[in-house]
Design a protein around this motif. Sequence first.
Motif, PDB file in Angstrom:
ATOM      1  N   TRP A   1      62.046   0.280  63.073  1.00 41.19           N
ATOM      2  CA  TRP A   1      63.332   0.540  62.423  1.00 41.19           C
ATOM      3  C   TRP A   1      63.195   0.415  60.924  1.00 41.19           C
ATOM      4  N   PRO A   2      63.786   1.284  60.122  1.00 44.11           N
ATOM      5  CA  PRO A   2      64.770   2.303  60.467  1.00 44.11           C
ATOM      6  C   PRO A   2      64.196   3.609  61.012  1.00 44.11           C
ATOM      7  N   LYS A   3      62.883   3.659  61.187  1.00 42.02           N
ATOM      8  CA  LYS A   3      62.353   4.829  61.881  1.00 42.02           C
ATOM      9  C   LYS A   3      62.733   4.643  63.345  1.00 42.02           C
ATOM     10  N   ARG A   4      63.211   5.678  63.974  1.00 48.53           N
ATOM     11  CA  ARG A   4      63.669   5.516  65.354  1.00 48.53           C
ATOM     12  C   ARG A   4      62.551   5.827  66.326  1.00 48.53           C
ATOM     13  N   VAL A   5      62.051   4.755  66.925  1.00 50.35           N
ATOM     14  CA  VAL A   5      61.024   4.925  67.944  1.00 50.35           C
ATOM     15  C   VAL A   5      61.629   4.392  69.229  1.00 50.35           C
ATOM     16  N   GLU A   6      61.748   5.252  70.200  1.00 45.02           N
ATOM     17  CA  GLU A   6      62.397   4.832  71.444  1.00 45.02           C
ATOM     18  C   GLU A   6      61.425   4.094  72.331  1.00 45.02           C
TER      19      GLU A   6
ATOM     20  N   GLY B   1      77.992  -3.448  55.901  1.00 42.46           N
ATOM     21  CA  GLY B   1      77.777  -4.821  55.444  1.00 42.46           C
ATOM     22  C   GLY B   1      76.388  -5.367  55.712  1.00 42.46           C
ATOM     23  N   ILE B   2      75.635  -4.719  56.575  1.00 42.23           N
ATOM     24  CA  ILE B   2      74.285  -5.203  56.868  1.00 42.23           C
ATOM     25  C   ILE B   2      73.382  -4.890  55.675  1.00 42.23           C
ATOM     26  N   VAL B   3      72.577  -5.866  55.284  1.00 44.53           N
ATOM     27  CA  VAL B   3      71.548  -5.600  54.282  1.00 44.53           C
ATOM     28  C   VAL B   3      70.276  -5.337  55.077  1.00 44.53           C
ATOM     29  N   ASP B   4      69.846  -4.111  55.064  1.00 45.55           N
ATOM     30  CA  ASP B   4      68.741  -3.687  55.929  1.00 45.55           C
ATOM     31  C   ASP B   4      67.493  -3.456  55.079  1.00 45.55           C
ATOM     32  N   PHE B   5      66.382  -3.172  55.712  1.00 46.23           N
ATOM     33  CA  PHE B   5      65.182  -2.870  54.939  1.00 46.23           C
ATOM     34  C   PHE B   5      64.303  -1.887  55.693  1.00 46.23           C
ATOM     35  N   ASP B   6      63.527  -1.166  54.892  1.00 45.70           N
ATOM     36  CA  ASP B   6      62.617  -0.161  55.454  1.00 45.70           C
ATOM     37  C   ASP B   6      61.227  -0.532  54.976  1.00 45.70           C
ATOM     38  N   ASP B   7      60.402  -1.110  55.845  1.00 46.54           N
ATOM     39  CA  ASP B   7      59.149  -1.658  55.328  1.00 46.54           C
ATOM     40  C   ASP B   7      58.134  -0.595  54.926  1.00 46.54           C
ATOM     41  N   GLU B   8      58.402   0.659  55.243  1.00 47.03           N
ATOM     42  CA  GLU B   8      57.463   1.693  54.789  1.00 47.03           C
ATOM     43  C   GLU B   8      57.667   2.017  53.311  1.00 47.03           C
ATOM     44  N   ARG B   9      58.779   1.532  52.739  1.00 47.17           N
ATOM     45  CA  ARG B   9      59.020   1.746  51.323  1.00 47.17           C
ATOM     46  C   ARG B   9      58.514   0.562  50.487  1.00 47.17           C
ATOM     47  N   CYS B  10      58.241  -0.535  51.160  1.00 45.58           N
ATOM     48  CA  CYS B  10      57.964  -1.781  50.446  1.00 45.58           C
ATOM     49  C   CYS B  10      56.578  -1.793  49.831  1.00 45.58           C
TER      50      CYS B  10
ATOM     51  N   ASN C   1      51.154  -9.263  58.837  1.00 46.02           N
ATOM     52  CA  ASN C   1      50.580  -8.103  59.538  1.00 46.02           C
ATOM     53  C   ASN C   1      50.656  -6.830  58.702  1.00 46.02           C
ATOM     54  N   THR C   2      51.687  -6.720  57.882  1.00 50.64           N
ATOM     55  CA  THR C   2      51.898  -5.458  57.170  1.00 50.64           C
ATOM     56  C   THR C   2      51.814  -5.598  55.651  1.00 50.64           C
ATOM     57  N   GLY C   3      51.884  -6.821  55.133  1.00 56.01           N
ATOM     58  CA  GLY C   3      51.901  -7.008  53.685  1.00 56.01           C
ATOM     59  C   GLY C   3      53.223  -6.600  53.062  1.00 56.01           C
ATOM     60  N   THR C   4      54.275  -6.444  53.869  1.00 52.19           N
ATOM     61  CA  THR C   4      55.569  -6.024  53.333  1.00 52.19           C
ATOM     62  C   THR C   4      56.613  -7.101  53.591  1.00 52.19           C
TER      63      THR C   4
ATOM     64  N   ASP D   1      51.385  -6.838  47.554  1.00 51.64           N
ATOM     65  CA  ASP D   1      50.775  -6.977  48.872  1.00 51.64           C
ATOM     66  C   ASP D   1      50.484  -5.610  49.485  1.00 51.64           C
ATOM     67  N   LYS D   2      51.018  -4.565  48.882  1.00 53.94           N
ATOM     68  CA  LYS D   2      50.695  -3.198  49.303  1.00 53.94           C
ATOM     69  C   LYS D   2      50.276  -2.439  48.046  1.00 53.94           C
ATOM     70  N   PRO D   3      49.135  -2.762  47.468  1.00 48.78           N
ATOM     71  CA  PRO D   3      48.761  -2.189  46.169  1.00 48.78           C
ATOM     72  C   PRO D   3      48.659  -0.657  46.175  1.00 48.78           C
ATOM     73  N   THR D   4      48.305  -0.071  47.318  1.00 53.37           N
ATOM     74  CA  THR D   4      48.157   1.392  47.328  1.00 53.37           C
ATOM     75  C   THR D   4      49.501   2.102  47.182  1.00 53.37           C
TER      76      THR D   4
END
Lengths: 911, 479
Positions: free
Chosen positions: A51-56, B81-90, B110-113, B332-335
Amino acid sequence: MAKTFIESIAQKLRIIPNLDRKEPNVAKKNLENFPSSDNWHHHMELDANAWPKRVEKNYSLVPTTCFNCESACGLLAYVDKESGQVAKLEGNPHHPGSRGRNCAKGPATINQLKDTERILHPMRRKGARGSGEWEKITWDEALDEISSKIRASLKTGAKDKVVYHVGRPGHEGYTNRVLKAWGVDGHNSHTNICSAGARTGYALWHKHDRPSPDHANAKVILLTSSHLETGHYFNPHAQRILEGMMDGAKLIVIDPRLSNTAAMADHWVPTWPGSEPALFLSWAKMILDQGTYDRDFLENWVNWEMWLDADHPSEPKTFERFIELLKDEYAMYTPEFAAEECRIPVEQVIEVGNIVAGAGEALSSHVWRSASIGNLGGWQVSRTLHFLNVLTGSVGTKGGTAPNSWAKYKPTLFNEPPAPDGWNELHFPPEYTMSHFEMSHILPHLVKEGRGTMDVYFTRVFNPIWTYPDGFAWMDMLQNEESVGCHIAMTPTWNETAFFADYVLPMGHSAERHDINSYATSAGKWVAFRQPVLREYARREGREVEFTHEVNPGEVWEEDEFWNELSWRIDDGTMGIREHFMSPYRPGEKITIDEYYQYTFERVPGLPEVAKSEGLTELEYMRKHGAFLIEPATYKKHEQEGWPTPSGKQELYSKTIVEFGYPEHALPHYRINSHVHPSNLEGEDEYCLLPNFRLPQHIHSRSANAKWLVEIAHKNPIWIHPKDAKKLGVEEGELLKIKTEIGWFVDKVWVTESIKPGVIGCSHHIGRWRRKQDAGNRFMTNEVKIEDRGDGKMRMRTVSGVESWDSEDPDTSRIWWRDGGVHQNITHAVQPDPISGHHCWLQKVWLSKPGEDELYGDVEVDMEKSMAHYKKWNEWAKERETHPRGERRPLWFKRPLAPRPEHFIMKDHKE
Amino acid sequence: MVNYGFVIDNRTCIGCHACTVACKSEHDVPIGVNRTHVKYIEKGEYPNSTREFSVHRCNHCEDSPCTTICPTSALYPREDGIVDFDDERCIGCKSCMQACPYDALYINPNTGTAAKCNYCAHRIEHSYEPACVIVCPTESIISGDLDDPESDIAIRIQENDVRVRKPESGAKPNLFYVKASDEMLDPDATLRTGTGVWTSQEGGVGHYAKYADSRLAEADTPSMIVQLALEMKAKEANPRDRAIIHDVMEKLKSEKTPTATRTYDAPSKGILWDWDVAGYLVTKSAAAGLYILLMLAIITDNYSFGLTAAIGIMASVGLLGLTGLLLINDLDKPTRFIYVMLRPNWSSWLVRGGFTLGGFSGVLILHLAIYFLSLPEQFHVYLAIIGIPMGWLTGTYTGWLFKQAVGRVAWSSKSNLEIIATGTIELSFFGGLVFGLLLLSGQPAQWLAIASVVVILGFYVGYKHILQDLRAAQANPLL
C-alpha cells in the motif's frame, strides 16, 4: 495528492518510475471488525506493505483456537492462497469467550509457526542422554520403537509404569481416554505447582474445584490474582472485568506486588504473603456482625446443621443460634488482627471490608494460583475467599462466583474404556490424602526414595527441568535410565527438558492440531474447535488429507493422530487396546480423526440443530465457525442440581477434613501460618521471594521463540523496595545474591515502590537457557555451562547472553537485547503442602552482595539439601496421615483418571 | 468528509501489548521498531504507588509536520484525516523523524524507508477497522469519524475529559487520551534510561543500528556523556565515564526531579542525523562562505578574478560536491536522491534547499564559464548579484529546515533572527578559513603549511561543535 509538474514530466520521460496511485476511498463508511464467515474462503485484502500500491492478497480464513494458555481464545488463521501458508492470525468473532479479541500471545502465534529453529522432524538421541546429539527418524520408526516399549511394559502387568506427564493440556479428555485404553493409571500434570492449592480449598466446600466469576455483572470484583494481565483465563476475564468496572463495579486486588492488575484497582491491598485468610475471615466477621449475610442461601444451602451436630450437639438447632455460634467461632478475626497479620492499615481492612460486605449477590471473586499456591496452607485462601461468596449469597448468582463446572462442557467421547485397574503411588502417594491432582513436583524425590520407576515417560508441552522447582533433581532423574526407561518429549520447540529426552517428537501449535476446548470464561457454556488450518484449507480446495503432518511444516504432527496410531501399534492383537480405537461408523476399522470429532460434536447439546439449519454436519459447522455457544449465562443451577457433596450442600463444616486427620480445620480458619510468615523468618534478614508472577507476554516454555513477545520482555530483575535496597546497600542495576534453602542465584536489582517491603519479586517466565550442544529459542535463551562440582553441588554459569545470528529471517540478526535474565526456579526447594499437596512457591531467602567470582546469572544448587528439605516437608504429611475406612483419599473428591473403586482403598487396610 | 482519529481510553487500557503485536503482525514490522507501542510509568510511594500505561502511535495530525518537511511527499495527508505514506517515494532522509513531535516514525531496516502507523489504510479501504482496534481485549482503542457527533469516538470525546500530547507543538494531533496524567504526557517527567523492568537495550535499532557500534566506542565528549547518561548505556562504560555520568545524573536530578519513573519503553532510535549531516553543514558553509567572501572581495575591487579566484570557485564547487555526497550518504535510499528535485514537495525546506544548492552550483559553473571563456570580468559582478544571495541562502537554509523539525525543540524554537545569525556566522567562519588559505596561495611553503594546519584545526573544532549541538538536540526523548 497533487503531483507537481516536474514530477509528471520526469515520469513521462522515464527518468523516474511512475508512482501514480489510484485515489483511496475516502468516503464515509461503517467500519467492520471481521468479514462474515460466509465469505471466509474468499477473503481479499490489500497487501499492507505494498500500500498505496494495490496488491490483492487472497485468503482463506480458517478458525482455530490459541494454544498459548488454557483460555483457548478464538483465532482466525489467514491462509494465503498463493503461498498456501498461514500469513497471520486474528481473533475469531464467533468465539463466545474471547469474542474476536486476543492478548499479545494470540497474534504472536505466527512467530511460533514460522520459527526458523522449530523442530520439524521426529528426533532420536544418538549419544548419551543430554549429550545434544540427535538424528532424524521417521514417524514410522518412532511409532514402532515407542509402541514396542509400551507393549513390553504393559505385558509385565504393571499399571503405573507408562506415564503421560502434561504441562498444557489444551484439550478435553482425549489423552485420559487413551491412557484408560492402555489400562494405566498414567496421567501426571503440572496442576500441583499451579492451581492445586486453590482447588483443595474450593473442593472442601462443594467438590467443584475452580471458580467461575461473573465479572461483567459484578458489583464488587475481588481478585487474589492478576487477571488483567495473565492466568486462567486472562483475555476473556480482562474483557469482563473492565466491562464490570465501567458499569460501576469496584475492583479490589490482593497482591504484595503492584501488578498491572493492582495498578487498575480501586483498592490495592498488599497483604503479607499467606495472610490473606486472616483478611477474608475478618471480612466474614464484618459481614456477620453487620448482618449483611444472605440468610436464604445460608439457611438452605449450607450444612450448618451438620456443624451444630458435630461441635455443638447440645445447642438448639436453629438458624439464629447457628449465627450466634458462628460469630463466636470467628470472633478472633477482628480488623486489628487482620491488619497485623497482613501488615496493612486497619483502616484499609475496614474500608475494603465494607465494600465486600455490601456486594450482596454480586461479588465475583477469583483465585487460581498466587497466594493459594505460594504458601503453606494456601488452600485456606480459596476456602476463606469462597466463604465470603457463601456469606453474601453470591455463589452461582448473576455477578457472583459460580463453580467452573457449570460453564464447562465435558464432551461425550466415542468410547470409554474401563477405569485403570491400579493406583499409581508415584502420582498419588498415600500420605497426601487430600491433594488435588498428582504430586508432580516431588516425582524425582519419590523416585529417588525408591518408591517407583517409569518404563515409558512422555513429557508433553511440559518442561520441568526449567519450570519446576529443583530442576536439577529432574535432570538427575531423567538422566538415570533405571528410573526412566524411555523418555519421549512431545513439544513444538526445543526446551530444557527435551534436551534430556530419548525421543523428541514435534507436535503442532495452535493452527496445526485438533483439540476440543471448553472453559469457564464467563457464565455461559461454549465449545470450541482447534484445527490444523492447512488441513481445513486443503479440504476447502477439494483435497483430502490423511494425516496432519502432511500439511504442517516439515513433519510436525499432532498428538491426537499420534495417539491413535501408537495405540494401534502397541496392541499385538491380544491386548484389547485396538478395540478402543475403532471407528463408531465403520465397525472394526481404525478410527480417523474426523470421525472422532464428528462423533463428539454430534453430541453437543444444540449443535446438531444449528448445524442442520446451515446445511452442515456438526463437524463441518465447527470447521467453519470454530466455536459454538451451548448455553448462555445460566445462574443458580444448584436450585436444580444441588451440590455434589456428601451433605448435598455447601460444606461450611467439612466432616471429610476431620476424618482425614485435621479436625482443627473443620470450619474455614486461618490456622496454618505460611512458611514465609514473619514468625517463620529470622527477623529482617530473611526475606520472602515472590517468584511466581507472570507477564502478559509470556507463557512458560512456549513463548521463547515468539520474537515479538521476547522483544517486549526478556529479562527478570529482582524487584526490591528502596528501603530494602538501601539496607543491603544495592542500587538499581547492581547485583544481588539470593540464597534459598537449597541454593542461590545472582540477579540484577530493580528498585521499585511497587513491592511490599520485606518481599522481593522475580518473574519466573524468564531465564531460559541452552548449553553449547543444544539448539533452539535463541531469541530468549542464554548459553550456559552446567557443572557437577561433586559433593552434591550443581553449578550453572551464563556463558553468554542472547546473541544475534543469521538465518532466513532477517530479524534474527537484529536482536537488540543481550540480557536473557536468570533462571531462578531451579534454586527453589520443593515444598509440598501436607494437606493439598501443592508446591509452595514462595521461598525463604537471604540476600547479600555476590562475591568476586559470583557473576550475573550464576546458579548453584545443593542436591543433598534439596532432598533433605523435601524429606522435612514430606514428614509433615506423614505425621498426620489418616485413612478413615482405609480410604486413600475422600471418595467424593475429584481425581483425574480415577481408577476402579477398589483401588481407592489401601490394600493393607484392616476393617 | 470523514475525519479519522483515535481515542485511547486509559480507564480500560491494561497495558497488555496486544496492540503492539497485532500491528507487528499486520505489517510484518521488524523487531526493534514499532508502529505502536506501550509506555509504562510508575509513580508514588508504596503503598500509594501506581503504574500507568500509555499507547503511542502516529497522531494523524491535522497540521502534520512530517508531511510539511517530507521532501518527496512520501508522507501525505489524506482528505479523510489519515496521514498516509508511500514508501516507494521515500529517500530515507529521516526529516520526518525529526519533524514528528511524537516519535511515530522509524526507518524500516528491510527497505531503508520511513514507516509509521497509517491507520491501516489498506483495511480502511475495504471498510475494516485497524488491526489494533479489533485485537484490544478491553476495546480501549477507538477509531472513527471525529467530525460525526454521533460516532462512538466523538461521543467518547464529548463525554470525557480528553487530553492530547504536546498541544504546544502546533501539529493539532488527532489522538485523544481519556484519563492521562501529566507525568504520562510529559516526556521529561520520566528519564529514559534504555533499561526497563523487562528489557535492556544493548544495540541500535533501525537506522540507529548503523551508528551504534561506532558511538559506543566514543565516550568522551560532554554531549555524548549527556546522551549516554540518558540512555543508561553507561552501566557498561568505564569507571571514569561512570563517574561523569553519575555527576550528570545528579545534576539532572536536581534540575528536574522526576517523581515518576519510566519502567517500560520501546527501544530508543537514538541519533538520526550524525557525522554526515554535521559534515555537510561544514562543507556547505565553507562552499558558500568562500564564494561570498571571494565575490565581495572582487566586487569591492580588492581582488581580481584571476586563476586563484577560479581555483577558489572550483574549491567551492568541490566543497558543494562533497556536500552533495555527504547528503546522499546520509540517505537510507541514496539511489533515490534525485527525487528531491523530481518529486518535490515545495513546502519542505529540504526541497527549497536542494534547489538552492542546485541554483548555487549553477552560478558557480557560470563563473567558471565566464573565466574559461575569457568573458569580461564585469560579468562576474553581475552574476554575483544573484550569486551572493543564493550563496548566503545555501549557507543558512538548513536553519529553516531544522525549524520545520517540530519534534526537536532546540531547532524548532529558533527565531528567524537566530537562524540568520547562526548561518551567517558559520559560513563566515568556514568560508573565511578557506578564503584565507586561498589568499595565502602565493606565499612560501611554510606559511601555507602553517595556514593549512590552522584551517584543518579550525574545521575540526567547528565540525565537532556542530556535531555536539546536533546530537544534543536529538538526545531528548520525544514521548
